[in-house]
Design an enzyme around this catalytic site. Structure first.
Site, mmCIF file in Angstrom:
data_model
loop_
_atom_site.group_PDB
_atom_site.id
_atom_site.type_symbol
_atom_site.label_atom_id
_atom_site.label_comp_id
_atom_site.label_asym_id
_atom_site.label_seq_id
_atom_site.Cartn_x
_atom_site.Cartn_y
_atom_site.Cartn_z
ATOM 1 N NE ARG A 22 42.285 33.498 35.952
ATOM 2 C CZ ARG A 22 42.517 34.663 35.317
ATOM 3 N NH1 ARG A 22 41.981 35.780 35.733
ATOM 4 N NH2 ARG A 22 43.283 34.688 34.262
ATOM 5 C CB THR B 240 49.574 48.609 37.214
ATOM 6 O OG1 THR B 240 50.006 48.222 35.923
ATOM 7 C CG2 THR B 240 49.655 50.120 37.341
ATOM 8 C CE LYS C 188 41.054 43.837 36.167
ATOM 9 N NZ LYS C 188 41.355 42.437 36.364
ATOM 10 C CE LYS C 189 41.085 47.781 32.463
ATOM 11 N NZ LYS C 189 41.801 48.842 33.160
ATOM 12 C CG ASP D 30 41.984 51.899 31.630
ATOM 13 O OD1 ASP D 30 43.182 52.208 31.590
ATOM 14 O OD2 ASP D 30 41.484 51.242 32.561
ATOM 15 C CE LYS D 31 48.366 49.639 29.803
ATOM 16 N NZ LYS D 31 49.432 48.715 30.203
ATOM 17 C CG HIS D 32 43.793 45.526 31.469
ATOM 18 N ND1 HIS D 32 43.652 46.031 32.746
ATOM 19 C CD2 HIS D 32 44.069 44.213 31.620
ATOM 20 C CE1 HIS D 32 43.824 45.053 33.623
ATOM 21 N NE2 HIS D 32 44.085 43.935 32.965
ATOM 22 C CB SER D 33 49.216 45.135 30.038
ATOM 23 O OG SER D 33 50.096 44.039 30.007
ATOM 24 C CB SER E 100 40.057 38.558 34.515
ATOM 25 O OG SER E 100 40.896 39.385 35.251
HETATM 26 N N1 URA Z 1 45.000 40.992 33.567
HETATM 27 C C1 URA Z 1 43.834 40.822 34.241
HETATM 28 O O1 URA Z 1 43.256 41.774 34.749
HETATM 29 N N2 URA Z 1 43.335 39.604 34.318
HETATM 30 C C2 URA Z 1 43.922 38.539 33.771
HETATM 31 O O2 URA Z 1 43.395 37.462 33.874
HETATM 32 C C3 URA Z 1 45.141 38.700 33.082
HETATM 33 C C4 URA Z 1 45.665 39.954 32.992
#
Ligand code: URA
Length: 440
Positions: free
Chosen positions: A170, A122, A189-190, A82-85, A185
């Site tokens: 937040r 997304t 999830k990842k 996966d990728k996360h931004s 955060s």
């Molecule tokens: N993406 C996330 O999932 N959480 C954050 O806190 C910032 C970006």
């Protein structure tokens, strides 16, 4: 311990123990922490930070606040990647990247978030697809990932539920820009998604949570080291967010840009393309699907050029309940905003800079983002044709197009953008799209 005692300890700058952090996370999930207490805790962490041990324990507690997926029994035939931004303005990379990597043999269970602060999410962009089920049950999610190779969904009730609540709080309490909160955060999830490799896109610049390169680097290093501690291989790219990524910001507009990118219907924005291909190459390398980045880039480009990535995207959409013909008939599904208004260059010169965060805020003002957690988004509004930093413009040129629900909104947003998109005489070279690469 009482919630207020835990908050007080953090507020006073003390480190919380593993058990105390578990208590906080359990309280966030069960509701034992009220909305006010969740936000006070977030603010205390924002100001006092967390030690490395706290970051790891907090991330672990968030990960185990719900189900942790195990893909072993699913005969996937490829690595789970996966990728996360960390979030930006106009960041639609995931929409193209997930199907590209899936078309190259990766398996991409992408759990994405809603918009956060001034940045777009997304998950909200997937809301443009009628019928698309972005919160399927885990069994459906796993089936779609198996069949289509990728699935972009939101956090379900069972995956990292602590983050779902904390993230929403937040978003509206000015507690986003905190390294321990962002890292926990993202990684919770990842880790809950059972990944074998994660490419992190850490944004830096005026539209990112980390405006300075040193802060972005610190966040990237924290993510890489917490990931390493948790046994998740991570590579982080620091990518530029001093300007809108691509040429659009706003949900339907970004979906349009992503579809045009996939199908090749229009020219691909060079910076968007560079970042997408590089992240794809990193993911393929993490998954050992290619021996080096060069081959990863080639594979990703071929997945695009052959149309395989578009087919994968279409398969994912229909498997999650969206229209079978979403890609071909996208214009009938992506409704335009009622009013458009050009932003006109007041002088001849070069695009110097833009306050990208202010563009994200202007999008919220148009109704394309949330002021409070319960707000419904207007998917049609936003900006297109946003000029690039370094671009030469002549007086009278269109430097952006505002899409709004009414005349008043369009006029206000056009005036705001006219001030934000700064034109002057000097030649300008924008920062590179990819600023740095951080690995373990
Ligand atoms: N993406 C996330 O999932 N959480 C954050 O806190 C910032 C970006």
């Amino acid at each position: 311990m009482l919630p207020q005692e835990l908050i007080r300890k953090k507020r006073d700058g003390h480190a919380l123990t593993d058990d105390e952090l578990h208590e906080v996370v359990a309280g966030i999930v069960s509701g034992a922490f009220s909305e006010a207490q969740v936000s006070a805790f977030a603010m205390a962490v924002f100001f006092k930070g967390m030690t490395t041990a706290e970051r790891v324990a907090f991330t672990r507690a968030m990960t185990h606040s719900g189900r942790v997926l195990d893909w072993n029994d699913h005969a996937l035939g490829g690595p789970v990647l996966d990728k996360h931004s960390t979030g930006g303005v106009g960041d639609k990379v995931s929409l193209m990247l997930a199907p590209i990597v899936a078309s190259c043999g990766g398996v991409v269970p992408m759990i994405s978030g809603r918009g956060l602060g001034h940045t777009g999410g997304t998950l909200d962009k997937m809301g443009c697809i009628p019928g698309y089920n972005a919160t399927p049950d885990i069994e459906t999610f796993q089936r779609v990932v198996r069949e289509a190779g990728c699935a972009i969904i939101g956090q379900t009730a069972d995956l990292a539920p602590a983050d779902r609540r904390l993230y929403a709080v937040r978003d509206v309490t000015a507690t986003v820009e905190s390294i321990p909160l962002i890292a926990a955060s993202i990684l919770s999830k990842k880790l809950a998604a059972g990944l074998e490799g994660l490419a992190m896109d850490v944004k830096v610049g005026s539209g990112a949570f980390m405006e300075e390169i040193e802060d972005a680097r610190a966040l990237a290093e924290a993510l890489v080291s917490i990931g390493q501690g948790a046994g998740l291989p991570i590579t982080a790219l620091l990518t530029d967010m001093h300007q809108v990524l691509g040429t659009t910001a706003g949900h339907n507009l970004e979906m349009r840009e992503a579809l045009d990118y996939l199908t090749g219907a229009g020219p691909r924005d060079a910076r968007l393309h560079a970042i997408t291909i590089e992240l794809a190459a990193e993911m393929l390398l993490l998954g050992k699907l290619v021996p080096n980045l060069e081959e990863g880039r080639d594979e990703a480009q071929q997945a695009l050029d052959s149309g395989r990535a578009t087919e994968t995207f279409a398969r994912m959409v229909s498997a999650l309940g969206g229209p079978e013909d979403f890609v071909e008939k996208s214009s009938t599904y992506l409704k335009p905003a009622p009013v458009t208004k050009p932003v006109i260059a007041a002088r001849t010169g070069t695009m110097q800079s833009m306050n990208t965060r202010a563009i994200g805020v202007a999008l919220i003002d148009l109704g394309g983002g949330r002021r409070k957690t319960s707000d419904t988004l207007d998917l049609t509004v936003g900006f297109s044709q946003v000029a690039k930093v370094g671009q030469k413009v002549s007086r009278g040129d269109t430097i952006a197009l505002v899409h709004a629900a009414d005349e008043a909104g369009a006029t206000t947003a056009a005036a705001v953008l006219g001030r934000i998109l700064h034109i002057d005489d000097p030649e300008v070279t924008p920062p590179p799209a990819i600023c740095a690469r951080i690995t373990a």
